[in-house]
Design a protein around this motif. Structure first.
Motif, PDB file in Angstrom:
ATOM      1  N   TYR A 115      22.270   5.572  -4.075  1.00 43.82           N
ATOM      2  CA  TYR A 115      21.821   5.604  -2.673  1.00 43.82           C
ATOM      3  C   TYR A 115      20.392   6.110  -2.537  1.00 43.82           C
ATOM      4  O   TYR A 115      19.751   5.874  -1.527  1.00 43.82           O
ATOM      5  CB  TYR A 115      22.797   6.432  -1.829  1.00 43.82           C
ATOM      6  CG  TYR A 115      24.140   5.757  -1.710  1.00 43.82           C
ATOM      7  CD1 TYR A 115      24.359   4.790  -0.728  1.00 43.82           C
ATOM      8  CD2 TYR A 115      25.170   6.035  -2.595  1.00 43.82           C
ATOM      9  CE1 TYR A 115      25.580   4.147  -0.619  1.00 43.82           C
ATOM     10  CE2 TYR A 115      26.395   5.402  -2.498  1.00 43.82           C
ATOM     11  CZ  TYR A 115      26.599   4.460  -1.508  1.00 43.82           C
ATOM     12  OH  TYR A 115      27.811   3.813  -1.411  1.00 43.82           O
ATOM     13  N   GLU A 116      19.885   6.814  -3.563  1.00 42.38           N
ATOM     14  CA  GLU A 116      18.470   7.156  -3.557  1.00 42.38           C
ATOM     15  C   GLU A 116      17.652   5.861  -3.578  1.00 42.38           C
ATOM     16  O   GLU A 116      16.627   5.755  -2.911  1.00 42.38           O
ATOM     17  CB  GLU A 116      18.114   8.001  -4.785  1.00 42.38           C
ATOM     18  CG  GLU A 116      18.338   9.478  -4.603  1.00 42.38           C
ATOM     19  CD  GLU A 116      17.401  10.075  -3.557  1.00 42.38           C
ATOM     20  OE1 GLU A 116      17.837  10.194  -2.396  1.00 42.38           O
ATOM     21  OE2 GLU A 116      16.256  10.415  -3.895  1.00 42.38           O
ATOM     22  N   ASN A 119      18.059   3.843  -0.337  1.00 45.77           N
ATOM     23  CA  ASN A 119      17.355   4.522   0.759  1.00 45.77           C
ATOM     24  C   ASN A 119      15.864   4.197   0.763  1.00 45.77           C
ATOM     25  O   ASN A 119      15.173   4.506   1.728  1.00 45.77           O
ATOM     26  CB  ASN A 119      17.567   6.041   0.638  1.00 45.77           C
ATOM     27  CG  ASN A 119      17.272   6.771   1.940  1.00 45.77           C
ATOM     28  OD1 ASN A 119      17.402   6.199   3.021  1.00 45.77           O
ATOM     29  ND2 ASN A 119      16.870   8.028   1.841  1.00 45.77           N
ATOM     30  N   LYS A 120      15.381   3.566  -0.328  1.00 47.67           N
ATOM     31  CA  LYS A 120      13.942   3.245  -0.385  1.00 47.67           C
ATOM     32  C   LYS A 120      13.608   1.917   0.280  1.00 47.67           C
ATOM     33  O   LYS A 120      12.439   1.616   0.485  1.00 47.67           O
ATOM     34  CB  LYS A 120      13.487   3.206  -1.850  1.00 47.67           C
ATOM     35  CG  LYS A 120      13.412   4.597  -2.480  1.00 47.67           C
ATOM     36  CD  LYS A 120      12.857   4.509  -3.897  1.00 47.67           C
ATOM     37  CE  LYS A 120      12.974   5.862  -4.593  1.00 47.67           C
ATOM     38  NZ  LYS A 120      12.795   5.758  -6.046  1.00 47.67           N
ATOM     39  N   LYS A 126      17.607  -1.663   6.216  1.00 49.31           N
ATOM     40  CA  LYS A 126      18.294  -0.635   5.402  1.00 49.31           C
ATOM     41  C   LYS A 126      19.777  -0.534   5.751  1.00 49.31           C
ATOM     42  O   LYS A 126      20.645  -0.490   4.878  1.00 49.31           O
ATOM     43  CB  LYS A 126      17.611   0.719   5.590  1.00 49.31           C
ATOM     44  CG  LYS A 126      18.037   1.761   4.543  1.00 49.31           C
ATOM     45  CD  LYS A 126      17.644   3.177   4.948  1.00 49.31           C
ATOM     46  CE  LYS A 126      16.168   3.378   5.173  1.00 49.31           C
ATOM     47  NZ  LYS A 126      15.384   3.557   3.974  1.00 49.31           N
TER      48      LYS A 126
ATOM     49  N   TYR B 115      28.592   7.702   2.625  1.00 48.50           N
ATOM     50  CA  TYR B 115      27.396   6.950   3.012  1.00 48.50           C
ATOM     51  C   TYR B 115      27.671   5.944   4.122  1.00 48.50           C
ATOM     52  O   TYR B 115      26.746   5.507   4.786  1.00 48.50           O
ATOM     53  CB  TYR B 115      26.775   6.277   1.782  1.00 48.50           C
ATOM     54  CG  TYR B 115      26.209   7.290   0.818  1.00 48.50           C
ATOM     55  CD1 TYR B 115      24.922   7.794   0.987  1.00 48.50           C
ATOM     56  CD2 TYR B 115      26.974   7.792  -0.234  1.00 48.50           C
ATOM     57  CE1 TYR B 115      24.400   8.746   0.125  1.00 48.50           C
ATOM     58  CE2 TYR B 115      26.462   8.737  -1.105  1.00 48.50           C
ATOM     59  CZ  TYR B 115      25.179   9.216  -0.922  1.00 48.50           C
ATOM     60  OH  TYR B 115      24.677  10.164  -1.771  1.00 48.50           O
ATOM     61  N   ASN B 119      25.167   6.130   7.136  1.00 45.79           N
ATOM     62  CA  ASN B 119      24.521   4.863   7.510  1.00 45.79           C
ATOM     63  C   ASN B 119      24.617   4.586   9.010  1.00 45.79           C
ATOM     64  O   ASN B 119      23.972   3.680   9.518  1.00 45.79           O
ATOM     65  CB  ASN B 119      25.150   3.717   6.708  1.00 45.79           C
ATOM     66  CG  ASN B 119      24.280   2.466   6.686  1.00 45.79           C
ATOM     67  OD1 ASN B 119      23.053   2.558   6.795  1.00 45.79           O
ATOM     68  ND2 ASN B 119      24.899   1.302   6.545  1.00 45.79           N
ATOM     69  N   LYS B 126      17.210   7.976   9.699  1.00 42.64           N
ATOM     70  CA  LYS B 126      18.228   7.698   8.660  1.00 42.64           C
ATOM     71  C   LYS B 126      17.699   8.019   7.259  1.00 42.64           C
ATOM     72  O   LYS B 126      18.383   8.656   6.455  1.00 42.64           O
ATOM     73  CB  LYS B 126      18.654   6.228   8.745  1.00 42.64           C
ATOM     74  CG  LYS B 126      19.942   5.922   7.971  1.00 42.64           C
ATOM     75  CD  LYS B 126      20.147   4.428   7.753  1.00 42.64           C
ATOM     76  CE  LYS B 126      20.244   3.633   9.021  1.00 42.64           C
ATOM     77  NZ  LYS B 126      21.528   3.668   9.689  1.00 42.64           N
ATOM     78  N   GLN B 127      16.471   7.566   6.965  1.00 45.46           N
ATOM     79  CA  GLN B 127      15.948   7.787   5.617  1.00 45.46           C
ATOM     80  C   GLN B 127      15.880   9.281   5.299  1.00 45.46           C
ATOM     81  O   GLN B 127      16.281   9.707   4.204  1.00 45.46           O
ATOM     82  CB  GLN B 127      14.556   7.172   5.484  1.00 45.46           C
ATOM     83  CG  GLN B 127      13.971   7.424   4.097  1.00 45.46           C
ATOM     84  CD  GLN B 127      12.729   6.602   3.826  1.00 45.46           C
ATOM     85  OE1 GLN B 127      11.950   6.327   4.730  1.00 45.46           O
ATOM     86  NE2 GLN B 127      12.562   6.198   2.587  1.00 45.46           N
ATOM     87  N   ILE B 130      19.462  10.789   4.787  1.00 43.36           N
ATOM     88  CA  ILE B 130      20.045  10.419   3.486  1.00 43.36           C
ATOM     89  C   ILE B 130      19.316  11.148   2.362  1.00 43.36           C
ATOM     90  O   ILE B 130      19.924  11.610   1.394  1.00 43.36           O
ATOM     91  CB  ILE B 130      20.029   8.883   3.277  1.00 43.36           C
ATOM     92  CG1 ILE B 130      20.945   8.198   4.302  1.00 43.36           C
ATOM     93  CG2 ILE B 130      20.455   8.517   1.856  1.00 43.36           C
ATOM     94  CD1 ILE B 130      20.989   6.679   4.214  1.00 43.36           C
ATOM     95  N   ASN B 134      21.089  13.559  -0.144  1.00 44.60           N
ATOM     96  CA  ASN B 134      21.132  13.207  -1.571  1.00 44.60           C
ATOM     97  C   ASN B 134      20.619  14.334  -2.451  1.00 44.60           C
ATOM     98  O   ASN B 134      21.186  14.591  -3.520  1.00 44.60           O
ATOM     99  CB  ASN B 134      20.285  11.954  -1.835  1.00 44.60           C
ATOM    100  CG  ASN B 134      21.026  10.677  -1.503  1.00 44.60           C
ATOM    101  OD1 ASN B 134      22.199  10.710  -1.155  1.00 44.60           O
ATOM    102  ND2 ASN B 134      20.344   9.548  -1.602  1.00 44.60           N
ATOM    103  N   ILE B 138      23.013  15.866  -5.290  1.00 47.21           N
ATOM    104  CA  ILE B 138      22.647  15.877  -6.712  1.00 47.21           C
ATOM    105  C   ILE B 138      22.650  17.318  -7.226  1.00 47.21           C
ATOM    106  O   ILE B 138      23.149  17.606  -8.323  1.00 47.21           O
ATOM    107  CB  ILE B 138      21.265  15.194  -6.912  1.00 47.21           C
ATOM    108  CG1 ILE B 138      21.406  13.681  -6.711  1.00 47.21           C
ATOM    109  CG2 ILE B 138      20.692  15.514  -8.296  1.00 47.21           C
ATOM    110  CD1 ILE B 138      20.083  12.920  -6.663  1.00 47.21           C
TER     111      ILE B 138
END
Lengths: 323, 323
Positions: A115-116, A119-120, A126, B115, B119, B126-127, B130, B134, B138
């Motif tokens: 999802y990284e 997310n780009k 998106k 997600y 989403n 949103k970006q 997320i 993330n 991680i």
């Protein structure tokens, strides 16, 4: 427009630059372990092809491709734990090298990394990209669970249609979604996206039927696997399930007996039943049926037919068809 | 503005409407199993509070809250497999009921569902949402791996700072990120987001120190756990690691001996060493130090102080401070 080979080379160059952090080493070595085993990188190339069917290649297709390739490897890592598989591609699996806990966790961190990359991609699509990906990802998990559920049943108890559904979820929806994600990045409309998705799904099912067929009837030297490997471990395949439908009562009894025993000539005896009930001929036809469905889907896509050539080539290559 | 209790009630009402599909049953029963065990739902309430610190409650904060709560439960599900834990909250764990494979896969499908909720938030942030999620997700995985790596080491070999770092990753960054995600939804600027994140992280560490302290020195009746449970299983805690730093050579020898044996009065003997090297006093001070850091972070946030009251109340409640 680029050929399949050119796209693989471009993707590999991009993908190989991606590195996990160095620490904690146990975690990321376990994640790198599965990626370093290589693979054909078919799914990310489908992202690129889906993009190029409609438009110039966009860097977002490389991000989407990286995401689906990481996801695919995550599923392999966790599936190997579930299957207690000691080897993959002839090498020790991650969980045998780094332990089960590290391998579970490495899969988890790979899935977050998926999802990284998603997310780009451009904010304009998106949501749609993540949504298409998520549906496929959830279906892959559902397919894996159905596969495990089927494993505990007698082959006779598994309906053929349920099996096709399971294989579709487990192996084909990610191919289909990869194409669709690329097409979204390329600016395709909903109708074209759906035809392309269906193309990917049908190619995937045809490929799986072929895979089962070749395991039983293929030339082991050409195929690179032991002939009848599926038969030896009583794996449920298209052939075995359909054989139970097609064969007569005497053949059915023989098949059942062979499944509960392991005579030296088990492979040949099962193949004899397969041949006598003509499940080999059926598989060839069934593969052809799904292939035809796929090509019909491709025909429906409203772009110049010249743009479809790379996808046709890829399908013919995967399905070992002579042009 | 709502109180902590009101926000919990609102969130629970929303969260309990979410249902997994019915099929495949093994997969989704395993996922529902961990959610049905309940929990304080602290993290989603932090999303709501982070939102309300800056603005009216936005439905997106419920989506972000659902995402962090699903993620938290996913980590519990997979951690229980890694720890081979038979029980959680006195009930059999998902993998003991549904098998390890279904539990691995249920965690995976929960993580994908995280997600689906992320989403749904507004495209405008949103970006960022997320991305913040993330990073924390991680780090939680990295913290879990570090924790497992530390478990195989002697307590003396684990540096206190490394342990604080691990605990921060494993337990605090998700609290911090929950607050930050809420604040993004509430329209907070970068500076305020960072102060709020730091507040959450420091509260989390203070809470963990308190948790370790209470396990050793707390009133078992009030705490609801067996006193010295961590000591009995030689768990690495703030107290044990710091004790090795603070105690004299004779005490150190005694502690080492106690770790490799299990006398009937092990808990009392370890507590005696803890008291004589004053690690209990140190823990109280250390908890207070992180609490003070947290309240300083809260002070730095540029909103009317009345808006900060619910967060202060929550911190005082979690850290059992009398106002």
């Amino acid at each position: 427009m680029h050929s399949f080979k050119e796209l693989i080379a471009q993707f590999n160059q991009y993908f190989d630059q991606q590195k996990f952090p160095e620490q904690p080493a146990t975690l990321y070595n376990s994640a790198s372990h599965i990626l370093n085993m290589g693979g054909k990188r078919i799914r990310p190339v489908l992202c690129l092809m889906g993009n190029e069917l409609f438009n110039e290649l966009n860097p977002d297709a490389f991000e989407a491709g990286t995401a689906v390739e990481l996801f695919h490897n995550f599923t392999l890592l966790h599936d190997d734990i579930m299957d207690k598989a000691p080897l993959r591609r002839g090498k020790p699996t991650a969980h045998t090298v780094y332990g089960e806990s590290a391998a579970i966790l490495a899969g988890d961190v790979m899935l977050i990394n998926v999802y990284e990359h998603l997310n780009k991609v451009n904010a304009g699509y998106k949501q749609k990209i993540i949504s298409v990906f998520n549906r496929a990802a959830i279906e892959v998990c559902e397919g894996q669970q159905m596969d495990m559920d089927f494993e505990s049943l007698d082959p006779e108890a598994v309906q053929y249609d349920d099996y096709v559904n399971m294989i579709g979820l487990k192996t084909s929806v990610l191919l289909a979604a990869s194409l669709q994600m690329g097409s979204i990045i390329g600016g395709a409309g909903d109708g074209n996206q759906q035809h392309l998705y269906a193309f990917g799904k049908n190619v995937g099912i045809a490929f799986q039927i072929q895979d089962d067929y070749l395991d039983a009837f293929g030339d082991p030297e050409k195929f690179g696997k032991q002939q009848g490997g599926d038969i030896l471990v009583n794996k449920k395949t298209f052939l075995l399930l359909k054989a139970f439908e097609l064969c007569n009562p005497a053949e059915k009894e023989q098949l059942k007996k062979l499944l509960t025993s392991s005579p030296d000539d088990k492979v040949n005896k099962v193949l004899d039943v397969f041949s006598s009930c003509k499940v080999d001929k059926w598989a060839e036809k069934e593969k052809e049926r799904f292939t035809q469905l796929a090509f019909n889907n491709l025909d429906e896509i409203a772009v110049l037919s010249a743009r479809k050539e790379p996808l046709k080539e890829l399908a013919n290559f995967l399905l070992e068809r002579q042009q």
